[in-house]
Design a protein around this motif. Structure first.
Motif, mmCIF file in Angstrom:
data_model
loop_
_atom_site.group_PDB
_atom_site.id
_atom_site.type_symbol
_atom_site.label_atom_id
_atom_site.label_comp_id
_atom_site.label_asym_id
_atom_site.label_seq_id
_atom_site.Cartn_x
_atom_site.Cartn_y
_atom_site.Cartn_z
ATOM 1 N N ILE A 308 0.859 -1.183 0.000
ATOM 2 C CA ILE A 308 0.000 0.000 0.000
ATOM 3 C C ILE A 308 0.897 1.236 0.000
ATOM 4 O O ILE A 308 1.678 1.440 0.936
ATOM 5 C CB ILE A 308 -0.926 0.022 1.239
ATOM 6 C CG1 ILE A 308 -1.786 -1.246 1.297
ATOM 7 C CG2 ILE A 308 -1.806 1.270 1.220
ATOM 8 C CD1 ILE A 308 -2.640 -1.347 2.545
ATOM 9 N N ASN A 309 0.789 2.030 -1.032
ATOM 10 C CA ASN A 309 1.592 3.241 -1.128
ATOM 11 C C ASN A 309 1.012 4.302 -0.198
ATOM 12 O O ASN A 309 -0.073 4.836 -0.444
ATOM 13 C CB ASN A 309 1.619 3.752 -2.568
ATOM 14 C CG ASN A 309 2.634 4.865 -2.765
ATOM 15 O OD1 ASN A 309 3.042 5.533 -1.816
ATOM 16 N ND2 ASN A 309 3.047 5.057 -4.011
ATOM 17 N N LYS A 310 1.730 4.611 0.868
ATOM 18 C CA LYS A 310 1.239 5.556 1.868
ATOM 19 C C LYS A 310 1.024 6.944 1.284
ATOM 20 O O LYS A 310 0.168 7.710 1.771
ATOM 21 C CB LYS A 310 2.217 5.629 3.041
ATOM 22 C CG LYS A 310 1.696 6.473 4.206
ATOM 23 C CD LYS A 310 2.704 6.577 5.325
ATOM 24 C CE LYS A 310 2.187 7.499 6.427
ATOM 25 N NZ LYS A 310 3.181 7.689 7.505
ATOM 26 N N TRP A 311 1.776 7.272 0.227
ATOM 27 C CA TRP A 311 1.603 8.596 -0.362
ATOM 28 C C TRP A 311 0.270 8.717 -1.086
ATOM 29 O O TRP A 311 -0.258 9.824 -1.264
ATOM 30 C CB TRP A 311 2.763 8.891 -1.321
ATOM 31 C CG TRP A 311 4.087 8.814 -0.626
ATOM 32 C CD1 TRP A 311 5.066 7.898 -0.832
ATOM 33 C CD2 TRP A 311 4.555 9.665 0.426
ATOM 34 N NE1 TRP A 311 6.131 8.122 0.017
ATOM 35 C CE2 TRP A 311 5.839 9.205 0.798
ATOM 36 C CE3 TRP A 311 4.021 10.773 1.088
ATOM 37 C CZ2 TRP A 311 6.591 9.797 1.806
ATOM 38 C CZ3 TRP A 311 4.776 11.377 2.094
ATOM 39 C CH2 TRP A 311 6.048 10.888 2.437
ATOM 40 N N GLU A 312 -0.304 7.586 -1.485
ATOM 41 C CA GLU A 312 -1.624 7.593 -2.115
ATOM 42 C C GLU A 312 -2.736 7.366 -1.093
ATOM 43 O O GLU A 312 -3.874 7.803 -1.301
ATOM 44 C CB GLU A 312 -1.700 6.507 -3.199
ATOM 45 C CG GLU A 312 -0.662 6.654 -4.298
ATOM 46 C CD GLU A 312 -0.818 7.953 -5.069
ATOM 47 O OE1 GLU A 312 -1.962 8.439 -5.204
ATOM 48 O OE2 GLU A 312 0.203 8.493 -5.541
ATOM 49 N N LEU A 313 -2.410 6.662 0.006
ATOM 50 C CA LEU A 313 -3.380 6.383 1.070
ATOM 51 C C LEU A 313 -2.761 6.772 2.413
ATOM 52 O O LEU A 313 -2.369 5.920 3.211
ATOM 53 C CB LEU A 313 -3.754 4.897 1.058
ATOM 54 C CG LEU A 313 -4.528 4.439 -0.187
ATOM 55 C CD1 LEU A 313 -4.404 2.949 -0.375
ATOM 56 C CD2 LEU A 313 -5.991 4.834 -0.064
ATOM 57 N N PRO A 314 -2.654 8.073 2.696
ATOM 58 C CA PRO A 314 -1.933 8.537 3.880
ATOM 59 C C PRO A 314 -2.677 8.324 5.196
ATOM 60 O O PRO A 314 -2.047 8.250 6.254
ATOM 61 C CB PRO A 314 -1.743 10.031 3.604
ATOM 62 C CG PRO A 314 -2.892 10.389 2.702
ATOM 63 C CD PRO A 314 -3.117 9.187 1.853
ATOM 64 N N ASP A 315 -3.995 8.198 5.128
ATOM 65 C CA ASP A 315 -4.789 8.070 6.353
ATOM 66 C C ASP A 315 -4.862 6.594 6.762
ATOM 67 O O ASP A 315 -5.265 5.742 5.972
ATOM 68 C CB ASP A 315 -6.193 8.628 6.122
ATOM 69 C CG ASP A 315 -6.956 8.841 7.422
ATOM 70 O OD1 ASP A 315 -6.907 7.961 8.311
ATOM 71 O OD2 ASP A 315 -7.611 9.895 7.552
ATOM 72 N N VAL A 316 -4.497 6.325 8.009
ATOM 73 C CA VAL A 316 -4.506 4.942 8.485
ATOM 74 C C VAL A 316 -5.899 4.328 8.379
ATOM 75 O O VAL A 316 -6.041 3.118 8.156
ATOM 76 C CB VAL A 316 -3.978 4.865 9.934
ATOM 77 C CG1 VAL A 316 -4.890 5.619 10.898
ATOM 78 C CG2 VAL A 316 -3.820 3.419 10.385
ATOM 79 N N LYS A 317 -6.937 5.144 8.512
ATOM 80 C CA LYS A 317 -8.301 4.616 8.412
ATOM 81 C C LYS A 317 -8.591 4.085 7.015
ATOM 82 O O LYS A 317 -9.355 3.127 6.847
ATOM 83 C CB LYS A 317 -9.309 5.701 8.795
ATOM 84 C CG LYS A 317 -9.268 6.086 10.276
ATOM 85 C CD LYS A 317 -10.295 7.139 10.614
ATOM 86 C CE LYS A 317 -10.231 7.485 12.105
ATOM 87 N NZ LYS A 317 -11.223 8.540 12.469
ATOM 88 N N GLN A 318 -7.994 4.696 6.000
ATOM 89 C CA GLN A 318 -8.172 4.205 4.634
ATOM 90 C C GLN A 318 -7.513 2.842 4.458
ATOM 91 O O GLN A 318 -8.081 1.940 3.827
ATOM 92 C CB GLN A 318 -7.596 5.219 3.655
ATOM 93 C CG GLN A 318 -8.304 6.566 3.673
ATOM 94 C CD GLN A 318 -7.540 7.643 2.923
ATOM 95 O OE1 GLN A 318 -6.407 7.424 2.500
ATOM 96 N NE2 GLN A 318 -8.162 8.818 2.767
ATOM 97 N N ARG A 319 -6.326 2.689 5.027
ATOM 98 C CA ARG A 319 -5.627 1.405 4.907
ATOM 99 C C ARG A 319 -6.343 0.324 5.721
ATOM 100 O O ARG A 319 -6.436 -0.837 5.287
ATOM 101 C CB ARG A 319 -4.179 1.563 5.369
ATOM 102 C CG ARG A 319 -3.416 2.633 4.576
ATOM 103 C CD ARG A 319 -1.927 2.579 4.791
ATOM 104 N NE ARG A 319 -1.518 2.800 6.176
ATOM 105 C CZ ARG A 319 -1.281 3.982 6.712
ATOM 106 N NH1 ARG A 319 -1.454 5.091 5.984
ATOM 107 N NH2 ARG A 319 -0.884 4.088 7.969
ATOM 108 N N GLN A 320 -6.845 0.689 6.896
ATOM 109 C CA GLN A 320 -7.624 -0.265 7.693
ATOM 110 C C GLN A 320 -8.876 -0.691 6.931
ATOM 111 O O GLN A 320 -9.255 -1.868 6.948
ATOM 112 C CB GLN A 320 -8.005 0.363 9.031
ATOM 113 C CG GLN A 320 -6.846 0.571 9.983
ATOM 114 C CD GLN A 320 -7.234 1.386 11.209
ATOM 115 O OE1 GLN A 320 -8.247 2.097 11.199
ATOM 116 N NE2 GLN A 320 -6.434 1.288 12.265
ATOM 117 N N ALA A 321 -9.518 0.269 6.273
ATOM 118 C CA ALA A 321 -10.749 -0.019 5.533
ATOM 119 C C ALA A 321 -10.507 -1.045 4.428
ATOM 120 O O ALA A 321 -11.329 -1.953 4.221
ATOM 121 C CB ALA A 321 -11.317 1.271 4.943
#
Length: 536
Positions: A308-321
């Motif tokens: 998961i590229n953090k620069w595209e998904l910076p919010d932890v809630k998005q990655r958790q989702a």
């Protein structure tokens, strides 16, 4: 981490590395096969490339190189280290390690295998001109640089000393566990004969010319012929110090996975290597019903990871989702037909470091939607899911995941990518989401875990506590403390989702009932190959 280092680390993790093209062409040797010679044919689905003990490319190449030149130790399926060329490795301070060679060990020409041979091989692996792909594993030794090479102008390794003909010591830069020493130097140092090679040009040694000649070996089998992408033929070393192999000829036959069932049924292939003679899941039922073979599910050693590229998904809630949106159980039950396990974290159930107390995310699309809403996500936002091509099961899983993500408001466009360009995308962080098969070290996962989580990782993730834990693991020698650190890392990964895993496939090991003493395994399959036999 420097880009080249990241790429080298990623290559070390990938099962797909066996697909890299080799510079080797067709190698031919005289083969006077007796019609009465006992022969076993092993089916593999990955072509061996660059069969040299200093830099084998792909696991099948490593198996073949290890049959010619023994490691000091080998890892078996129970994750125990078994002596091969060495009797033992001991330490009292976790910095100076004493290696005791088997005094009965001999080369195929009858000469003894000595500490001089081991030191000679260490110097080759750490020589920049050889450019061994294994060199980084030897970076723990005092006297070599962080990449595992000797500094320019130096020919001796400061941390390596001969004690006597069958004993040497290796000093490490920092305290190191006995497990790490056995798993790196113990397993990946394939000792070469100094007397036979010391006058050979380095270029010839680097290219593996001596392997083609198969003049002097320590293992149970000589290389006899090699036709790339088709067949490797090996013949027994009648002077093998552990006993002449009962099987005169051992062949590695490269086939497509879909061909394995037919050839196992016909007897053209006698057994496979589970993860590297990979049988398609749709053929498991048929093979298990055959009367002429024995088939067993083997432990999961490979995992499908999602970067998961953090620069595209910076919010932890998005990655958790994203993690909550994936129905791992459905993928395992429907796509894998139960031949696998859901994985949510760094380790599978086969790993001794898995902390079962950490609750997996589970499938919860409503929670995924809520987390996305809390993060300010715009439903229908598009992401690209780059997926390693060549694995039909992984491609089907990717489509299932894309459908599941769409249900919660994430539109994932699938892009199938070949290995080399996908590696480039991930290393350069030119991706949104990326999926590929990863094989993580079971007994020494630190290099792999560090690659995923430390500063410079391909996810763009950063956490000072993680960096501190990884730093402490590099010099920690107490196993209880090591497990505690890995447990904390698993907790952080579960909470912050810098990357996620989806499933691990259980491969199928199959052996013809006429074969005695052989058991298809990914680890330790060839430890006692000299005892394999064909029943009358």
């Amino acid at each position: 981490m420097h880009g080249n280092s990241r790429m080298r680390s990623l290559l070390g993790l990938l099962i797909g590395i066996a697909l890299i093209l080799s510079a080797c062409g067709k190698l031919s040797f005289s083969a006077n096969t007796s019609v009465t010679a006992k022969t076993i044919n092993i089916g593999v689905t990955y072509s061996p490339n660059a069969i040299t003990p200093l830099s084998p490319i792909g696991q099948v190449s490593s198996y073949i190189a290890g049959l010619m030149y023994l490691p000091l130790f080998e890892l078996d399926e129970d994750l125990a280290f078994k002596p091969m060329l060495a009797d033992s490795i001991t330490t009292t301070d976790h910095k100076v390690f004493t290696i005791y060679l088997n005094p009965a060990a001999k080369w195929s020409d009858g000469s003894p295998i000595t500490a001089d041979d081991v030191i000679f091989t260490l110097k080759l692996i750490t020589n920049k001109q050889i450019s061994s792909t294994y060199a980084y594993m030897f970076a723990i030794i005092e006297g070599v640089d962080s990449a595992g090479f000797l500094p320019d102008g130096q020919s001796e390794i400061a941390g390596v000393n001969k004690v006597d003909e069958h004993t040497l010591t290796i000093q490490t830069k920092a305290p190191t566990t006995l497990t790490i020493m056995r798993d790196t130097i113990g397993r990946y140092l394939l000792t070469l004969p100094k007397a036979a090679l010391e006058n050979e040009p380095l270029t010839a040694i680097k290219n593996g010319d001596f392997v083609q000649k198969s003049a002097v070996i320590s293992g149970p089998y000589h290389l006899d012929s090699y036709e790339r992408d088709q067949l490797v033929q090996m013949k027994a070393n009648t002077a093998y110090f552990k006993g002449t192999p009962k099987i005169s000829r051992l062949n590695f036959k490269v086939v497509q996975g879909r061909e394995l069932a037919d050839q196992l049924e016909s007897g053209d292939i006698d057994l496979n290597i589970p993860s590297y003679g990979a049988i398609p899941i749709e053929d498991y039922g048929r093979i298990k019903s055959l009367s002429n073979v024995t088939a067993e599910d083997r432990p999961s050693i490979t995992t499908q990871f999602m970067y998961i590229n953090k620069w595209e998904l910076p919010d932890v809630k998005q990655r958790q989702a994203i993690s909550y949106a994936i129905n791992r159980e459905q993928i395992v039950n429907e796509l894998l037909r139960g031949a696998g396990e859901p994985v949510d974290g760094l380790f599978t159930s086969y790993s001794p470091y898995l902390d079962p107390s950490i609750k997996p995310a589970g499938y919860d699309p409503q929670k995924a939607k809520s987390l996305l809403a809390e993060s300010g996500w715009t439903p229908g936002t598009k992401l690209t899911l780059s997926v390693l091509s060549g694995d039909s099961t992984l491609e089907q899983a990717a489509h299932l995941i894309a459908d599941q993500l769409k249900e919660v408001g994430v539109h994932a466009d699938i892009q199938m990518v070949k290995l080399a360009p996908l590696i480039h995308k991930i290393v350069e962080r030119d991706y949104d989401l990326g999926m590929m098969t990863v094989s993580m070290s079971l007994v020494n996962p630190l290099p792999d875990v560090a690659y995923f989580l430390q500063e410079g990782n391909p996810n763009g993730y950063s956490n000072p506590e993680v960096d501190k834990l990884l730093s402490s693991l590099k010099s920690e020698t107490d196993e209880a403390d090591i497990k505690q650190s890995y447990s904390r890392l698993q907790q952080i990964v579960a909470e912050e989702v810098p990357l996620l895993s989806v499933y691990a496939t259980r491969s199928l090991g199959v052996v013809n009932n006429k074969i005695a003493g052989a058991s298809p395994k990914d680890y330790g399959m060839f430890i006692h190959v000299e005892d394999w036999d064909v029943l009358p």
